[in-house]
Design an enzyme around this catalytic site. Structure first.
Site, short mmCIF file in Angstrom:
data_model
loop_
_atom_site.label_atom_id
_atom_site.label_comp_id
_atom_site.label_asym_id
_atom_site.label_seq_id
_atom_site.Cartn_x
_atom_site.Cartn_y
_atom_site.Cartn_z
N GLY A 13 8.72 55.33 11.95
CA GLY A 13 9.61 55.20 13.14
C GLY A 13 9.18 56.21 14.27
N GLY A 91 16.60 57.23 8.42
CA GLY A 91 17.33 57.66 9.24
C GLY A 91 18.34 56.58 10.24
N TYR A 154 28.05 58.93 11.13
CA TYR A 154 26.63 59.54 11.02
C TYR A 154 26.58 60.46 11.34
CZ TYR A 154 22.09 59.95 14.14
OH TYR A 154 20.94 60.19 14.44
N PRO A 184 17.89 67.38 16.82
CA PRO A 184 17.00 66.22 18.25
C PRO A 184 18.77 65.91 18.99
CG PRO A 184 16.02 65.30 16.48
CD PRO A 184 17.61 66.32 15.32
P1 NAD Z 1 13.79 55.17 13.72
O1 NAD Z 1 14.50 53.78 13.91
O2 NAD Z 1 12.94 55.21 15.12
O3 NAD Z 1 13.32 55.61 12.82
C1 NAD Z 1 13.15 55.70 11.55
C2 NAD Z 1 12.80 55.53 10.62
O4 NAD Z 1 13.44 55.21 9.20
C3 NAD Z 1 12.27 53.30 11.07
O5 NAD Z 1 11.20 53.38 10.25
C4 NAD Z 1 13.12 52.76 9.72
O6 NAD Z 1 12.76 51.65 8.61
C5 NAD Z 1 13.30 54.31 8.30
N1 NAD Z 1 14.41 54.15 7.08
C6 NAD Z 1 14.79 53.56 7.12
N2 NAD Z 1 15.91 53.38 6.40
C7 NAD Z 1 15.31 53.27 5.18
C8 NAD Z 1 14.97 53.73 3.97
N3 NAD Z 1 16.28 53.23 3.07
N4 NAD Z 1 14.38 54.81 3.47
C9 NAD Z 1 13.15 54.78 3.65
N5 NAD Z 1 13.08 54.90 5.45
C10 NAD Z 1 13.92 54.01 6.57
O7 NAD Z 1 14.62 56.52 14.81
P2 NAD Z 1 14.13 57.58 15.04
O8 NAD Z 1 14.63 57.87 16.67
O9 NAD Z 1 12.19 57.91 14.93
O10 NAD Z 1 14.66 58.56 14.46
C11 NAD Z 1 14.19 59.71 13.23
C12 NAD Z 1 15.09 60.01 12.80
O11 NAD Z 1 15.64 61.08 13.98
C13 NAD Z 1 16.30 60.07 12.63
O12 NAD Z 1 16.94 60.52 10.90
C14 NAD Z 1 17.47 60.04 13.78
O13 NAD Z 1 19.15 59.73 13.04
C15 NAD Z 1 17.51 60.97 13.78
N6 NAD Z 1 18.07 60.96 15.51
C16 NAD Z 1 16.82 60.67 16.86
C17 NAD Z 1 17.60 60.34 17.66
C18 NAD Z 1 16.89 60.03 18.95
O14 NAD Z 1 17.29 60.21 19.92
N7 NAD Z 1 15.79 59.04 18.79
C19 NAD Z 1 18.59 61.90 18.00
C20 NAD Z 1 18.59 62.62 16.87
C21 NAD Z 1 18.50 62.24 15.56
#
Ligand code: NAD
Length: 247
Positions: A13, A91, A154, A184
């Protein structure tokens, strides 16, 4: 010292990719977990990284399933001898006000964001304690610290992750297993690109740094917390949010 082995869940991700790259740059053997439905994307991700000289493994497994997650951890330990670093980054969001929240949206978010932390960490913890080395970093969110409209599921899952961090940190500090949370703020990834532009601009207006963060800015924090140099930070919740929330 043998090469440390790192597993990053949700590793292909937006934020996960940057974390994999940062850990690889530190000399780790990196295993990027992805959801089984993403396997083809993961193969492309792996090839694109290899072309740039970044050699990493991919491991499809649904981390919301204890069976899948433990089979993955056992396989990594069998092939590499140990699993030294875990970054719980997988996530999802299913945003709805509680009035509209269905059980499926609640359960999916709790299963992927919170249960996965248990599912992946539990089968790895004995090895870390026996080896006298382990680094676990849980990727939570600013919305787990302050709550967010439309995110009871969430926010609960992300707050729960840090509860897990603080409890496990107390159980493992003596054995040099450091457990931390990184929270984050709003980071430029597919997850936030899905937010409508007017809402995104309204969010940016509330961030003291006046911009969203970059995945590398999260990865740099994770790289330090998971390093051998981090010998005394454990149970912490490190905000990486441009000043959006100071808890
Ligand atoms: P993203 O959607 O790009 O990456 C999340 C990855 O997790 C995806 O590749 C998805 O397929 C994988 N995933 C989902 N369900 C899964 C499962 N059951 N088994 C294995 N893999 C699974 O999102 P991101 O923005 O890179 O977020 C990464 C983490 O950071 C997440 O936990 C998210 O909640 C957290 N986060 C993101 C932000 C933001 O602004 N992007 C802010 C705060 C927290």
């Amino acid at each position: 010292m043998s090469k440390r082995v790192a597993l990053v869940t949700g590793g292909i991700g937006g934020i996960g990719s940057a974390i994999c790259e940062a850990l690889l740059a530190q000399g780790r053997t990196v295993v990027a977990n992805c959801h089984p439905s993403e396997e083809q994307d993961a193969v492309k991700w792996q090839a694109a990284h290899k072309e740039k000289g970044m050699d990493m493994e991919i491991f499809p497994a649904d981390v919301s399933s204890f069976e899948d997650a433990s089979a993955m951890v056992e396989d990594i330990i069998k092939r590499h001898g140990s699993l030294d670093i875990i970054v719980n980054c997988a996530g999802i969001t299913r945003d709805k006000t509680l009035k509209k929240m269905d059980v499926g949206s609640w359960t999916a978010v709790i299963s992927v964001n919170l249960n996965s932390v248990f599912n992946v960490t539990r089968p790895a913890i004995d090895g870390m304690l026996n080896n006298g080395f382990g680094r676990i970093v849980n990727i939570s969110s600013v919305n787990g610290q302050k709550g967010q409209f439309g995110q009871t599921n969430y926010s609960a899952a992300k707050a729960g992750m840090h509860g897990f961090t603080m409890a496990l940190a107390q159980e493992t500090a003596r054995k040099n297993v450091m457990v931390n949370t990184v929270s984050p703020g709003y980071i430029e990834t597919a997850m936030t690109a899905a937010v409508p532009e007017d809402i995104r601009n309204a969010i940016i207006a509330t961030i003291p740094a006046a911009r969203m963060g970059q995945p590398k800015e999260i990865a740099d924090a994770v790289a330090f917390l998971s390093s051998d140099d981090n010998t005394y930070i454990t149970g912490a919740n490190l905000p990486v949010n441009g000043g959006l929330y100071m808890g």
